[in-house]
Write an enzyme that holds these catalytic residues in place. Sequence first.
Site, PDB file in Angstrom:
ATOM      1  CG  HIS A 242      -1.654   2.143 -20.791  1.00  9.97           C
ATOM      2  ND1 HIS A 242      -1.527   1.575 -22.041  1.00  9.97           N
ATOM      3  CD2 HIS A 242      -0.408   2.181 -20.276  1.00  9.97           C
ATOM      4  CE1 HIS A 242      -0.252   1.279 -22.273  1.00  9.97           C
ATOM      5  NE2 HIS A 242       0.452   1.654 -21.206  1.00  9.97           N
ATOM      6  CG  ASP A 284       2.783   0.119 -18.060  1.00  7.70           C
ATOM      7  OD1 ASP A 284       1.622   0.311 -17.666  1.00  7.70           O
ATOM      8  OD2 ASP A 284       3.045  -0.455 -19.129  1.00  7.70           O
ATOM      9  CD  GLU A 285       4.125   1.274 -22.424  1.00  2.50           C
ATOM     10  OE1 GLU A 285       4.925   0.815 -23.259  1.00  2.50           O
ATOM     11  OE2 GLU A 285       2.898   1.102 -22.497  1.00  2.50           O
ATOM     12  CB  VAL A 286       2.102   7.126 -17.283  1.00  2.00           C
ATOM     13  CG1 VAL A 286       2.486   6.526 -15.937  1.00  2.00           C
ATOM     14  CG2 VAL A 286       1.306   8.412 -17.091  1.00  2.00           C
ATOM     15  CD1 TRP A 326       6.977  -3.145 -17.419  1.00  2.00           C
ATOM     16  CD2 TRP A 326       7.393  -2.944 -19.606  1.00  2.00           C
ATOM     17  NE1 TRP A 326       7.228  -1.811 -17.675  1.00  2.00           N
ATOM     18  CE2 TRP A 326       7.482  -1.654 -19.001  1.00  2.00           C
ATOM     19  CE3 TRP A 326       7.617  -3.057 -20.982  1.00  2.00           C
ATOM     20  CZ2 TRP A 326       7.795  -0.515 -19.731  1.00  2.00           C
ATOM     21  CZ3 TRP A 326       7.927  -1.918 -21.701  1.00  2.00           C
ATOM     22  CH2 TRP A 326       8.008  -0.663 -21.086  1.00  2.00           C
TER      23      TRP A 326
END
EC number: 3.2.1.52
Length: 647
Positions: A242, A284-286, A326
Amino acid sequence: MLRYFWILLFSLNVSAQVSKTSRPALIPLPNKIEWGKAQFNLKSYKKIVITDAKLRGNAIVLQEYLRSKGVKIPIVSENKDKLPAIILETSSIASQEAYRLDVGPKAIQVKASGDAGMFYGIQTLKQLVGNANKIGECHIEDAPAFAWRGYMIDAGRNFMPMDLLKQQIDVMASYKLNIFHFHFTEDIAWRLESKLYPQLTNPETMIRNKGQFYTQNDLKELIAYCKARQITLIPEIDMPGHSAAFKRAMKMDMQSDSGLLIVKKIIKEFCATYDVEYLHIGADEVKITNKNFLPEVTALIEQLGKKVIGWEPGGNFTESTIRQLWMEGATKVSTNPNIKYIDSRHLYLNHMDPLESVATIFHRKIANLDKGNSVALGGIICMWPDRRVNIPQDVFTQNPVYPAMLAFAERSWKGGGLEGWQANIGLKGSAEAITFSEFENRLLVHKKLHFGNIPFPYVKQCSTTWKLYGPYENGGDLDKRLDPEFPGFDANKMKPTLTAIGGTVVLRHWWAPQVKGLLETPKENTTWYAVTQIWSDENKIQDFWIGFNNISRSYASSSPKSGTWDNRKSAVYVNNELIPPPAWKQAGMEGDLEKPLVDEGYEFREPTKIQLKKGWNKILVKLPIASFRGIDWKNPEKWMFTVVPWR
């Protein structure tokens, strides 16, 4: 300035009592409360007595509140003349957040062992004050089930001005929430000033709200504002994921050698500038391309005296990193006694419509436990307005921020809840439906008294009972008319398949089976019907909330097509008359996160106006579905309906 905000806060917290004889609608409800019969006038108490000089700050808080109620009394250190008084007393109660409160004719006593417990006792005392400044005789013993009771706002994607941030913090404080998770860096924009790297907040690096960011003084002010209200501010600098805004500003990836050096300098600047205990690093999300990034960043932050928090699932964290869960796959950390964690699974408010959110959160069993422990710290509800909004206030009209916050305040303080993730109030007559109804009554009192000028998208729904009939095979023909649509069908004589309570009923959630809808075994290519009756004392036009397609603010979902409620061809009839859908302002618009929603949700468009007749009015809802798979990942199928009088 600080005093002004305290006066504002306590002027909002007026009586939580609707009449002289009713009991106060306390939220969160104390663990133990014994009511007496007597009522006392606040003006009969002549002073605030503090037994310890350390209590003066809380005494001033109480004094300001009483002044807002027209009661002016001094703060003294002893009660020599034995006049009726409000006594704040340090006591050896086990928990720092626990308190005891007694209301009697000679004294109102609040006892606590710590500042937090005294502050919470005062919050309860405020809610006890009734009409005409009356307060009822009672004895309360209270303490929270979970140590962390939090709320997160994402101000990286959509900038949130300081006055709205403080409004949220004020509401949190009133309801004993104690963690303010502040997310301010994102792909969209980096919104925290850096003296070392001012280019991070240059307007050209931002996709939305260009040039809007928080100065170092702004964040210092928010940290102090939280501390004065027994709230810990947890700042989040998302790394290395992000971080597209960082890449635009610095012309390099965070995980590159040069990028990591810059990140470390930013961390050193941050830790030297702000008095905070924790730093959330996201992660996260990486895809982790530099395996040394997170271990080195974590070691630096801990060396600088801060504790590290990261999202789970996330990167290659050390065991010392507190995990914020999450998604359901993150439960593996709960089996490791060396890892502390916070529960945010299915607690994202942007995925929920208002009536669903309060029911879901109220029923929730945080961390799958009745109460916290040394590793299960508690939970944080999260507000992710991923989609662009036209104005900051739209975050509160398009999302159930405050109704959900009060539901979470109750659940995180009381503990308990139901196993699994529930999307509905429950079946008619069930224990969970009865318990929820009692909470809803208290919630609506608070809505009326404290949120008159603040968006609070919630209406009474426990009085709505549905008879559901189905499943009827439709063969993929969503227009197919089935038995309940024909004149010979009489819901008063036909036994329903199910009965349910609520203005919103979720048949099948898009995250089934993790999130439980009403149907145990939902089937594709079927149609269900829901029937209820509403009484009207006269012929009149009644406003209704009606909706069939809750658009998550995280997905780039498309707007409904012209002449439809949704893509499932759902329908609603009142007294056998078909109710037309709204004339959508963005009918058929293809989903785009940069295109704000304007009327797609029932909670932020004009209510549907329906002609009711005097007496009973029949409502029939048609609920067909073909496939549970949406047309694409941006348009998931949430098989649900909302039909409820708006008042």
